[in-house]
Design an enzyme around this catalytic site. Structure first.
Site, short mmCIF file in Angstrom:
data_model
loop_
_atom_site.label_atom_id
_atom_site.label_comp_id
_atom_site.label_asym_id
_atom_site.label_seq_id
_atom_site.Cartn_x
_atom_site.Cartn_y
_atom_site.Cartn_z
N ARG A 250 96.83 -131.31 -59.30
CA ARG A 250 98.00 -131.59 -58.46
C ARG A 250 99.06 -132.41 -59.20
O ARG A 250 99.74 -133.24 -58.58
CB ARG A 250 97.61 -132.31 -57.16
CG ARG A 250 96.74 -131.50 -56.23
CD ARG A 250 97.60 -130.61 -55.33
NE ARG A 250 96.77 -129.82 -54.44
CZ ARG A 250 96.71 -129.96 -53.13
NH1 ARG A 250 97.44 -130.87 -52.53
NH2 ARG A 250 95.94 -129.21 -52.42
N ARG B 100 103.67 -134.20 -54.41
CA ARG B 100 104.45 -135.14 -53.60
C ARG B 100 104.58 -136.56 -54.13
O ARG B 100 105.41 -137.32 -53.64
CB ARG B 100 103.88 -135.18 -52.18
CG ARG B 100 104.28 -133.95 -51.38
CD ARG B 100 103.55 -133.89 -50.09
NE ARG B 100 102.13 -133.77 -50.37
CZ ARG B 100 101.18 -133.75 -49.45
NH1 ARG B 100 101.49 -133.89 -48.19
NH2 ARG B 100 99.92 -133.61 -49.79
N ARG C 235 111.45 -129.85 -52.55
CA ARG C 235 110.68 -129.40 -51.39
C ARG C 235 111.55 -129.49 -50.13
O ARG C 235 111.56 -128.55 -49.32
CB ARG C 235 109.43 -130.26 -51.27
CG ARG C 235 108.70 -130.23 -49.97
CD ARG C 235 107.79 -129.03 -49.87
NE ARG C 235 106.86 -129.17 -48.78
CZ ARG C 235 107.14 -128.99 -47.50
NH1 ARG C 235 108.36 -128.64 -47.13
NH2 ARG C 235 106.22 -129.15 -46.58
N TYR D 108 88.95 -121.67 -44.84
CA TYR D 108 90.30 -121.72 -44.24
C TYR D 108 90.56 -120.52 -43.34
O TYR D 108 91.19 -120.63 -42.28
CB TYR D 108 91.37 -121.80 -45.34
CG TYR D 108 91.41 -123.16 -46.01
CD1 TYR D 108 92.09 -124.23 -45.42
CD2 TYR D 108 90.74 -123.39 -47.20
CE1 TYR D 108 92.10 -125.49 -46.02
CE2 TYR D 108 90.76 -124.64 -47.81
CZ TYR D 108 91.43 -125.68 -47.21
OH TYR D 108 91.44 -126.92 -47.80
N ASP E 213 99.39 -122.05 -54.65
CA ASP E 213 98.35 -122.58 -53.76
C ASP E 213 97.18 -121.61 -53.72
O ASP E 213 97.38 -120.41 -53.95
CB ASP E 213 98.90 -122.80 -52.35
CG ASP E 213 98.01 -123.77 -51.59
OD1 ASP E 213 98.16 -124.99 -51.80
OD2 ASP E 213 97.13 -123.32 -50.83
O1 CP3 Z 1 97.55 -128.77 -59.33
C1 CP3 Z 1 98.74 -128.41 -59.28
O2 CP3 Z 1 99.70 -129.14 -59.60
C2 CP3 Z 1 99.05 -126.98 -58.87
C3 CP3 Z 1 99.37 -126.81 -57.50
C4 CP3 Z 1 98.32 -126.75 -56.43
C5 CP3 Z 1 98.64 -126.94 -55.07
N1 CP3 Z 1 97.56 -126.64 -54.32
C6 CP3 Z 1 99.97 -127.34 -54.57
C7 CP3 Z 1 100.09 -127.89 -53.20
C8 CP3 Z 1 96.97 -126.42 -56.49
C9 CP3 Z 1 96.08 -126.18 -57.70
C10 CP3 Z 1 96.50 -126.33 -55.15
C11 CP3 Z 1 95.14 -125.94 -54.81
C12 CP3 Z 1 94.67 -126.11 -53.42
N2 CP3 Z 1 95.35 -125.86 -52.26
C13 CP3 Z 1 93.34 -126.47 -53.07
C14 CP3 Z 1 92.22 -126.71 -54.05
C15 CP3 Z 1 92.39 -127.99 -54.77
C16 CP3 Z 1 92.16 -129.20 -53.95
O3 CP3 Z 1 93.06 -130.05 -53.93
O4 CP3 Z 1 91.07 -129.30 -53.40
C17 CP3 Z 1 93.27 -126.51 -51.68
C18 CP3 Z 1 92.06 -126.88 -50.84
C19 CP3 Z 1 94.54 -126.10 -51.17
C20 CP3 Z 1 94.92 -125.89 -49.76
C21 CP3 Z 1 96.04 -126.76 -49.39
N3 CP3 Z 1 97.34 -126.60 -49.81
C22 CP3 Z 1 95.98 -127.89 -48.55
C23 CP3 Z 1 94.73 -128.41 -47.87
C24 CP3 Z 1 97.28 -128.40 -48.49
C25 CP3 Z 1 97.78 -129.53 -47.66
C26 CP3 Z 1 97.13 -130.77 -48.10
C27 CP3 Z 1 98.15 -131.77 -48.45
O5 CP3 Z 1 97.93 -132.42 -49.49
O6 CP3 Z 1 99.10 -131.89 -47.68
C28 CP3 Z 1 98.11 -127.61 -49.32
C29 CP3 Z 1 99.55 -127.80 -49.58
C30 CP3 Z 1 99.93 -128.11 -50.97
N4 CP3 Z 1 99.51 -127.39 -52.07
C31 CP3 Z 1 100.83 -129.11 -51.41
C32 CP3 Z 1 100.95 -128.98 -52.80
C33 CP3 Z 1 101.83 -129.76 -53.73
C34 CP3 Z 1 101.58 -130.07 -50.51
C35 CP3 Z 1 102.60 -129.29 -49.78
C36 CP3 Z 1 103.81 -130.08 -49.38
O7 CP3 Z 1 104.72 -130.26 -50.21
O8 CP3 Z 1 103.89 -130.46 -48.21
#
Ligand code: CP3
Length: 360
Positions: free
Chosen positions: A30, A34, A43, A157, A80
């Site tokens: 990540r 954010r 965003r 999910y 994602d």
């Molecule tokens: O690592 C990176 O920089 C690449 C980007 C990346 C995102 N999601 C961007 C994201 C990666 C590799 C993921 C993977 C992901 N997504 C996983 C597996 C990794 C982990 O963290 O366990 C999972 C379970 C998801 C599903 C997901 N996407 C969730 C549960 C959420 C919301 C959680 C939160 O932190 O709010 C997302 C949204 C998401 N994916 C965001 C980002 C930057 C936040 C979105 C926003 O800007 O509001």
């Protein structure tokens, strides 16, 4: 464009393949997200998270944001894991502070039977375009990582309709309708293979599979409903592209009891969360795979002296030798001060050469 397909800084690839390196490479799960004000700004102007993912120029820009600030040894494509269920027709959307949701979650065998295996080349074209563009923009500096969720993690999910605390719907399907579960996991595995191979063809130089919720399963269920699918995916991935080896990383959170079995899946590296020492993980996997991790992301909320001390402790825990990629044990959290990440990266860069014999 650089004339060779090998990145100028190929420490990540070498470490994942357990080849000699001069220092321990580092990237952060990540790393685009954010905690960076420039991410929050883009965003807000894009309107939604999916608008960012689906626009290759924006996805590329966000992928590069952390690399402009910090000396990271890899980029990870901004996207994602839930793009796959979205392409299967479930209708992904994000609710502020509630995380991901699906308009049409699945629950029955009939739903699973109807689920298409999408043509990723067209329905997830936007991910491939973002990879191609980002490779061009990186211009051979550092490797670009592609990724996917694991079948089990994506299934949670899709069955829960979003995030979950105890995975009751998803786990109930495993226990009560194992055949339906296997059909779903098979369709997901087939899609993931196509998706990751298309990412490799479009420029991903390493790929990571996130089994974020593998640790929610009993040991028995993990071995029946997650492990065999990971193994079958790894076996079907294109491990060579443009004359370069493409390493595969498995990150299965909460699965430290399964390390030996995971090391035998044929992957190149295992991600470790922070609940195990790298010393123990290394002793258990031996020289079968490289290790990636595993500092507790919460440490980045402490002061810089603590961050430095804990980063050094993580390197010391792996100890001397190659085959370590420094990372956190899970994603960086939105509250982190970016300055602390700079401290962490400096600590790894400064303290890691003593653990390696190769000289630059
Ligand atoms: O690592 C990176 O920089 C690449 C980007 C990346 C995102 N999601 C961007 C994201 C990666 C590799 C993921 C993977 C992901 N997504 C996983 C597996 C990794 C982990 O963290 O366990 C999972 C379970 C998801 C599903 C997901 N996407 C969730 C549960 C959420 C919301 C959680 C939160 O932190 O709010 C997302 C949204 C998401 N994916 C965001 C980002 C930057 C936040 C979105 C926003 O800007 O509001």
């Amino acid at each position: 464009m650089s004339t060779s397909n090998k990145p100028e800084n190929d420490l990540l690839i070498r470490a994942l393949l357990r080849q000699p390196v001069e220092r321990t490479p580092v990237w952060i799960m990540r790393q685009a997200g954010r905690y960076l004000p420039e991410y929050r700004e883009l965003r807000a102007s894009a309107g939604s998270f999916m608008n960012l993912c689906q626009n290759p120029e924006l996805a590329c820009e966000i992928t590069l944001q952390p690399l402009r600030r910090f000396s990271l040894d890899a980029a990870i494509i901004f996207s994602d894991i839930l793009t796959i269920p979205d392409a299967m027709g479930l209708g992904l959307y994000f609710v502020e502070n509630e995380g991901p949701k699906f308009e049409r979650p699945i629950s029955s065998l009939a739903d699973i039977k109807q689920l298409p295996v999408p043509d990723v080349g067209s329905s997830l074209r936007y991910v491939m375009d973002a990879l191609t563009l980002t490779r061009k923009e990186l211009n051979g500096t550092v490797p670009l990582i592609g990724f996917s969720g694991s079948p089990w993690t994506l299934a949670t999910y899709m069955l829960e309709g979003g995030s979950s605390k105890n995975f009751s719907k998803a786990k109930r399907l495993l226990y009560e309708q194992p055949q339906a579960a296997h059909l779903l996991l098979t369709k997901l595995s087939d899609t993931i293979v196509e998706y990751l191979n298309a990412q490799i063809a479009s420029g991903a130089q390493a790929v990571q599979i996130f089994d974020t919720w593998g640790g929610a399963l009993s040991a028995d269920c993990f071995r029946r409903f997650s492990l065999p699918y990971l193994e079958s995916i790894v076996a079907r991935l294109h491990r060579q592209h443009d004359g370069q080896r493409v390493p595969v990383i498995l990150f299965c959170k909460g699965c430290n009891t399964q390390l030996e079995a995971l090391a035998d899946t044929g992957c190149d590296a295992l991600g470790a969360d922070w609940t195990i020492t790298l010393e123990e993980a290394r002793a258990r996997v031996g020289d079968r795979v490289a290790l990636q991790g595993n500092m507790d992301p919460t440490i980045l909320l402490a002061g810089p002296a603590t961050v430095r001390r804990e980063a050094e402790a993580c390197l010391a825990s792996f100890g001397h030798g190659d085959g370590h990629v420094f990372n956190l044990g899970h994603g960086i959290t939105p509250e982190v001060d970016p300055e602390n990440l700079a401290v962490l990266l400096d600590a790894v860069r400064t303290a890691s050469p003593q653990y390696h014999s190769a000289t630059s």
